[in-house]
Design a protein around this motif. Sequence first.
Motif, short mmCIF file in Angstrom:
data_model
loop_
_atom_site.label_atom_id
_atom_site.label_comp_id
_atom_site.label_asym_id
_atom_site.label_seq_id
_atom_site.Cartn_x
_atom_site.Cartn_y
_atom_site.Cartn_z
N VAL A 178 51.85 47.29 30.19
CA VAL A 178 52.75 46.88 29.12
C VAL A 178 52.51 45.44 28.69
N GLU A 179 51.82 44.66 29.53
CA GLU A 179 51.58 43.27 29.15
C GLU A 179 50.40 42.72 29.94
N ASP A 188 54.42 49.52 34.06
CA ASP A 188 55.74 50.14 34.06
C ASP A 188 55.56 51.66 33.98
N ARG A 265 58.45 47.33 35.64
CA ARG A 265 57.78 46.10 35.17
C ARG A 265 57.22 45.30 36.34
#
Length: 502
Positions: A178-179, A188, A265
């Motif tokens: 996700v990042e 995640d 996360r």
Amino acid sequence: MPTDATPGNAGSPAAGPRTGKEYIAALDDGRTVHVGGKLVGNVAEHPAFAGIVATMAAVYDAAGEPDSPLVDPDTGGLALFTIPRTWEQHELRKRALEHWCRLTHGFIGRGPDHVSGVLAGFASHPAVFDTDRHQLGANVVAFHEYAAARGLWITNSIVPPQHNPTDPTSRVRPVQLVEERSDGIVVDGAQMLGTGAAVADEIFVTSVRPLSPGDEAKALSFIIPIATPGLRLICRRPYATSGGPFDYPLSARFDETDAMVVFDRVLVPWERVFAAGSVEVVNRQFFGTAAHQIGNLQSIIRLTAKLRFLTGVASLIVRANGRDRDPAIRHELADLAGIQTVSEALTESAHAFATQDEAGVYRPAGKYLYAALGMQTEVYPRAVKILGELAAGGVIQVPAAAGDLLDADEAAAMEVLMGSDRLPLAERVKLFKLAWDLVGSEFAGRHVQYERFYSGAVPVVKGYAYRFYPFAEAEALATGFLDSYGLPTPAGAAAGVAGRAA
Ligand SMILES: Cc1cc2nc3c(=O)[nH]c(=O)nc-3n(C[C@H](O)[C@H](O)[C@H](O)COP(=O)(O)OP(=O)(O)OC[C@H]3O[C@@H](n4cnc5c(N)ncnc54)[C@H](O)[C@@H]3O)c2cc1C
């Protein structure tokens, strides 16, 4: 700042493999493990896990015994991590795997002996992990050294949760990127299962299923400690608590546990990332390196050990009932012996016919390796069925619990059912309770399901066997035979003779 938990900071080679005590101490690390809706504190002290932890601690201790075959004399660490670049190292790994599986009778599928082999395969081909965007091959090499120096137990979770992808209301999200940050990647979502995860040190997360362009977010490969913040394990029902070790001897010692793996996360530091967003790397990592073949030698050595143990129990059951001279019963035992021997022979062949790949690493021969892996989905359930047939009602004709045998009145009542000077009551009950833990308990059922699915669904596993079988050689024989005759001449047809090719 690099810490002891930072790969690349492996330090000097291990003075020796870690002890069981050190393994147990490392488990008290604040990991998030749920069982039956409750958060577990120290897993080593929880009844669901204490048995398997004690078993694995004993195996770590066995590595500390003088001249243990589990140790690589060149590194002082576990030989399970050794990259087989020479025939001697290839032999060393096999002996270590065999010894490990003998100590656990093949009941531990995802112990420290599996991912260590996968990592050895990865580390021998680091270039596979380098792309224009990320050069992560060095991470693989450093992590392999780091894990080997510590003899870490790394399990894996490499399959997404089972769900209906055509259900538009589904909230299931296979783990994804996700990042990307300067200090690592954030992931995640969830993965289906991590066998042994609750009691392992670390977990390897990726997709063993081939990905397609467009799947970049799912194209991940990394290893993190189980205690990483945001990582949660939701365990299935424990079997170790089914009853005492006399009543459920295998459940009590070998329930390696399985858990769903949830990532809220989770930050994965770069030094632990092997692929982030590259479908090509994720698709190449297992077969573009030696990882799948080296890793799965463990799978078939383990199955061979388990089948040998099961055959031993079957033979004892037959002798307990005095049926060892009955030809029909011998036939069943011979079937079991045949299954075990074929598994052993394929394992020996996979090892003996190993060849060095372009990186000089010995890869177990795929034809034999995957024939054994493909076969296990059918032969293990069959072996269990044979044992069940031989044990018949004997596994039910046992008292509820060991304590019943300690009660004089109960024991006297059972003497008329099972008493014998040759095989005293307690020994008979003990044997048949062991058989039940192989054929009928929840632990037994889980093991059948494990052998059928741990390597993937049947078409997937057979797909490996298909890929490695030299069909062209077999076809050449059939073609040669077909070419040896043709349509009959009219005269030959009248005489009923086919024409022969020159
Ligand atoms: C006891 C146990 C322990 C496990 N431990 C781990 C672990 O430690 N780590 C991990 O990553 N995973 C683990 N798994 C999960 C395992 O990898 C999966 O069960 C396996 O990959 C099959 O996936 P699935 O269960 O989603 O079944 P599916 O793939 O949904 O299969 C369901 C049915 O569909 C059939 N099917 C599937 N694909 C096809 C096809 N292409 N053509 C025709 N039929 C098909 C299958 O044969 C099966 O009958 C474990 C599973 C079990 C049972």
